[in-house]
Design a protein around this motif. Structure first.
Motif, mmCIF file in Angstrom:
data_model
loop_
_atom_site.group_PDB
_atom_site.id
_atom_site.type_symbol
_atom_site.label_atom_id
_atom_site.label_comp_id
_atom_site.label_asym_id
_atom_site.label_seq_id
_atom_site.Cartn_x
_atom_site.Cartn_y
_atom_site.Cartn_z
ATOM 1 N N HIS A 1 0.818 -1.212 0.000
ATOM 2 C CA HIS A 1 0.000 0.000 0.000
ATOM 3 C C HIS A 1 0.855 1.267 0.000
ATOM 4 O O HIS A 1 0.937 1.975 -0.991
ATOM 5 N N SER A 2 1.502 1.584 1.143
ATOM 6 C CA SER A 2 2.327 2.796 1.251
ATOM 7 C C SER A 2 3.740 2.412 1.672
ATOM 8 O O SER A 2 3.927 1.790 2.722
ATOM 9 N N GLY A 3 4.727 2.792 0.878
ATOM 10 C CA GLY A 3 6.105 2.433 1.191
ATOM 11 C C GLY A 3 6.620 3.136 2.425
ATOM 12 O O GLY A 3 6.861 2.524 3.464
ATOM 13 N N VAL A 4 6.793 4.446 2.321
ATOM 14 C CA VAL A 4 7.157 5.289 3.474
ATOM 15 C C VAL A 4 6.152 6.420 3.512
ATOM 16 O O VAL A 4 5.979 7.130 2.520
ATOM 17 N N LYS A 5 5.515 6.615 4.672
ATOM 18 C CA LYS A 5 4.466 7.629 4.783
ATOM 19 C C LYS A 5 4.806 8.640 5.878
ATOM 20 O O LYS A 5 5.113 8.267 7.006
ATOM 21 N N PHE A 6 4.754 9.927 5.505
ATOM 22 C CA PHE A 6 4.904 11.032 6.462
ATOM 23 C C PHE A 6 3.498 11.554 6.739
ATOM 24 O O PHE A 6 2.846 12.103 5.856
ATOM 25 N N MET B 1 4.176 5.088 -3.252
ATOM 26 C CA MET B 1 5.577 4.766 -2.955
ATOM 27 C C MET B 1 6.089 5.578 -1.761
ATOM 28 O O MET B 1 6.507 5.029 -0.760
ATOM 29 N N VAL B 2 6.055 6.882 -1.915
ATOM 30 C CA VAL B 2 6.329 7.806 -0.805
ATOM 31 C C VAL B 2 5.094 8.671 -0.670
ATOM 32 O O VAL B 2 4.654 9.296 -1.633
ATOM 33 N N SER B 3 4.522 8.702 0.539
ATOM 34 C CA SER B 3 3.221 9.338 0.741
ATOM 35 C C SER B 3 3.310 10.414 1.808
ATOM 36 O O SER B 3 3.997 10.240 2.822
ATOM 37 N N LEU B 4 2.615 11.533 1.583
ATOM 38 C CA LEU B 4 2.509 12.594 2.575
ATOM 39 C C LEU B 4 1.047 12.940 2.765
ATOM 40 O O LEU B 4 0.282 13.019 1.794
ATOM 41 N N ASP C 1 4.277 5.631 -7.935
ATOM 42 C CA ASP C 1 4.005 7.065 -8.015
ATOM 43 C C ASP C 1 4.250 7.775 -6.690
ATOM 44 O O ASP C 1 4.180 7.178 -5.617
ATOM 45 N N PHE C 2 4.519 9.076 -6.783
ATOM 46 C CA PHE C 2 4.500 9.948 -5.611
ATOM 47 C C PHE C 2 3.052 10.138 -5.170
ATOM 48 O O PHE C 2 2.149 10.224 -6.004
ATOM 49 N N ASP C 3 2.841 10.237 -3.861
ATOM 50 C CA ASP C 3 1.469 10.334 -3.368
ATOM 51 C C ASP C 3 1.315 11.491 -2.393
ATOM 52 O O ASP C 3 2.105 11.643 -1.448
ATOM 53 N N PHE C 4 0.260 12.288 -2.622
ATOM 54 C CA PHE C 4 -0.170 13.297 -1.661
ATOM 55 C C PHE C 4 -1.627 13.014 -1.322
ATOM 56 O O PHE C 4 -2.473 12.943 -2.209
ATOM 57 N N HIS C 5 -1.931 12.889 -0.025
ATOM 58 C CA HIS C 5 -3.226 12.380 0.411
ATOM 59 C C HIS C 5 -4.159 13.456 0.988
ATOM 60 O O HIS C 5 -5.144 13.142 1.636
ATOM 61 N N GLY C 6 -3.799 14.720 0.783
ATOM 62 C CA GLY C 6 -4.710 15.788 1.189
ATOM 63 C C GLY C 6 -4.743 16.053 2.686
ATOM 64 O O GLY C 6 -3.747 15.936 3.388
ATOM 65 N N PHE C 7 -5.939 16.399 3.183
ATOM 66 C CA PHE C 7 -6.110 16.912 4.543
ATOM 67 C C PHE C 7 -5.794 15.895 5.637
ATOM 68 O O PHE C 7 -5.411 16.271 6.726
ATOM 69 N N SER C 8 -6.058 14.638 5.436
ATOM 70 C CA SER C 8 -5.939 13.601 6.456
ATOM 71 C C SER C 8 -7.118 13.660 7.415
ATOM 72 O O SER C 8 -7.865 12.707 7.551
ATOM 73 N N GLY D 1 13.095 6.479 -11.324
ATOM 74 C CA GLY D 1 12.221 5.337 -11.552
ATOM 75 C C GLY D 1 10.759 5.516 -11.193
ATOM 76 O O GLY D 1 9.944 4.651 -11.515
ATOM 77 N N PHE D 2 10.392 6.607 -10.507
ATOM 78 C CA PHE D 2 9.011 6.809 -10.130
ATOM 79 C C PHE D 2 8.197 7.271 -11.336
ATOM 80 O O PHE D 2 8.731 7.586 -12.397
ATOM 81 N N GLY D 3 6.867 7.330 -11.134
ATOM 82 C CA GLY D 3 5.972 7.754 -12.198
ATOM 83 C C GLY D 3 5.363 9.112 -11.911
ATOM 84 O O GLY D 3 6.057 10.097 -11.660
ATOM 85 N N HIS D 4 4.021 9.171 -11.926
ATOM 86 C CA HIS D 4 3.319 10.438 -11.780
ATOM 87 C C HIS D 4 3.488 11.072 -10.397
ATOM 88 O O HIS D 4 3.724 10.390 -9.403
#
Length: 574
Positions: A378-383, A404-407, A431-438, A455-458
């Motif tokens: 699901h999420s590799g490393v999440k901040f 992959m990397v999520s904030l 892909d790089f991930d941004f998850h909004g407000f939380s 190597g990452f995508g979008h």
């Protein structure tokens, strides 16, 4: 005198030539400081990047001296927990695990994880040391996305049943009845503080001491000077489904929440360890909350493996019942640092985990020399939540993750650098991930740096509809190679546009859902990238782009900014 003038002129010419090679945005940063477009990312990492992670042994405790042995087919977690607590009560130390397997959560019908609840604790292995998670730790009854990891640091400070932070000013519930955990001590500011200042003046800070950590926050107001629109500029009118943004000012949410360290206190003045990222304006009823944290906690030279079957589909496979879907998303977690400052995760390999690492409500944690391997997840490393100024570097992703990397949430100042996605044998795009407000009283991630990544995508994101858009401003991509994208692919991808149930795609303005993003030296080895179907023209009110499909200097923005700050600090002390 003539010789001196000649030498000085030569030096100035050399300096000018060196500067001319640098990207103009970096030169503007050196000239304008906090008024420049680029944020200062140099404070990320253990001890603000000013010293290395400690490697000395100190008080070392070999687990075999405490009846804990590797390669025994029984659960070891209770004995390890007792040793960790004993060492913690006695001031801390290094707990050494000789090579071999140590089983965790292996008792049928039980849910047990190792909780580190003391500062100055290091778990150290050697080549061949393995921690094996035997069963899922999914919590189905509440907030499954916060299900514990096999090692959770800070659990007694902050449990796993809720998010933590400040809620609406109008939330008058008790601590137990609130939807999130919240700080015990809160004080208002006396006056505004300008961006770049290191001082804030409060009405009473008698409960705050040097070395403490605080949450600096501002509340939205029911007037024309919208805090959330300032944070999410240039958005002026939000989509109807963006309820967190739409209700933020109406419900007086503390949308700006920044976790920061206190240098010292002088009367009613709090001196911070780093400059304010934003102007703290009295019109938004600013407050400071005390934040208890653990410090100097480390994990070193350990391989994390599991007995998970590796069967994963994002939010469940076709035909999955709810429990199965939740376990796929959140049931196999390796490491969680919660309310940790100046900690580290070094020389660690994590294999066959859905969510290898969460950094939650923590700051100045360094993750260095990391390998993620095995089944995809699901999420590799999440901040997560209030994760600020953490550093992830020198990592190899051999497994693929939906994110992959999520904030997510009020994540500010984090730096992700020198990362490679090794796609050999793995056809899934990462892909790089941004998850909004939380959470509805927070706001999306801002001012984070991604550099020297291959190597990452979008640049994309997940998250519930109500918690969009994906980001706030100034998330910066510097010398990043999006090799998962081919010629003509768009840098950004807005997930709502990809699902027919939300209507057919009417435009390619995906970048608007990542407002204020800075792209410098973003390219792909697979061809030329585009934004909004264009290579060189787009709406510059929404994003800043320079040298698309090229590289820039300095190669590392983080190192250049850190070296510049430390050099100036050294000169100031002379």
């Amino acid at each position: 005198m003539k010789i001196f003038s000649y030498v000085l002129g030569l030096l100035l010419m050399i300096t000018s030539c060196e500067n001319s090679k640098h990207n103009q945005l970096f030169l503007d940063f050196k000239e304008k400081g906090v008024d420049a477009l680029l944020p200062d990312f140099s404070y990320a990492g253990y001890k603000y990047g000013e010293t290395s992670v400690p490697t000395e042994k100190g008080n070392e405790y070999d687990v075999t001296d405490y009846d804990i042995y590797p390669d025994i087919d029984t659960d070891q977690i209770q004995k390890i927990q007792a040793l960790v607590d004993s060492v913690g009560r006695n001031g801390g130390g290094v707990i050494f695990f000789p090579k071999g397997e140590y089983l965790f959560n292996a008792i049928d019908g039980e849910r047990n994880f190792l909780s580190i609840d003391y500062s100055h604790i290091t778990l150290r292995g050697e080549q061949g040391t393995q921690f094996v998670k035997c069963q899922t730790l999914i919590q189905l009854e509440k907030e499954p996305w916060l299900s514990p990891a096999i090692i959770r640091v800070g659990n007694k400070i902050q449990g796993s049943e809720k998010f933590w932070g400040l809620d609406s000013k109008y939330n008058s519930g008790t601590a137990d009845s609130c939807e999130i955990y919240h700080p015990d001590y809160l004080v208002s500011l006396k006056e505004s503080a300008r961006k770049g200042s290191t001082q804030i003046i409060t009405e009473n800070n008698s409960f705050i001491n040097s070395g403490d950590f605080v949450l600096v926050a501002m509340y939205g107001q029911k007037d024309d000077e919208s805090l959330i629109k300032r944070i999410l500029s240039p958005w002026k009118e939000f989509e109807s489904y963006m309820t967190s943004a739409l209700e933020s000012d109406e419900k007086s949410m503390p949308s700006y929440q920044w976790l920061v360290e206190v240098e010292q206190t002088k009367g009613d003045t709090i001196c911070l360890k780093q400059p304010l990222r934003e102007t703290i304006d009295m019109k938004y009823d600013p407050v400071v909350a005390k934040v208890p944290m653990l410090t100097e906690v480390g994990l070193e030279n350990i391989e994390f493996t599991s007995r998970w079957n590796g069967h994963y589909c994002h939010h469940g496979c076709e035909g999955s019942i709810n429990r199965e879907a939740l376990i796929m998303d959140y049931g196999w977690n390796a490491i969680q640092f919660v309310r940790v400052a100046h900690g580290w995760i070094s020389n660690v390999k994590i294999k066959d985990y859905v969510n290898p690492i969460y950094i939650l409500d923590s700051r100045n944690v360094t993750i260095d020399n990391l390998v993620l391997d095995g089944a995809n997840g699901h999420s590799g490393v999440k901040f997560y939540s209030h994760a600020c100024d953490n550093l992830l570097q020198n990592a190899v992703f051999k497994a693929s993750y939906t994110h992959m990397v999520s904030l997510e949430g009020n994540a500010y100042g984090n730096v992700v650098r020198k990362i490679k996605y090794d796609t050999e044998g793995n056809v899934s795009r990462g892909d790089f991930d941004f998850h909004g407000f939380s959470y509805k009283s927070f706001s999306p991630p801002s001012c984070n740096l991604f550099e020297l990544i291959e190597g990452f995508g979008h640049i994309t994101g997940g998250g519930a509809l109500e918690n969009l858009p994906h980001t706030a401003a100034k998330n910066t991509f510097w010398n990043v190679s999006l090799d998962g994208l081919k010629n003509g692919d768009d840098v950004f991808q807005y997930w709502v546009y990809e699902f027919e149930r939300f209507g057919s795609r009417k435009s390619y303005d995906d970048y608007k859902y990542f407002p204020g993003t800075i792209l410098v030296g973003v390219k792909s080895t697979q061809g030329e990238l585009v934004i909004d179907k264009r290579k060189d023209t787009w709406n510059k009110d929404w994003i800043y782009v320079d040298r698309l499909n090229n590289s820039v200097s300095p190669l590392s923005l983080y190192e250049a900014q850190r070296n510049y700050r430390l050099k100036n600090n050294s000169a100031a002390k002379k």
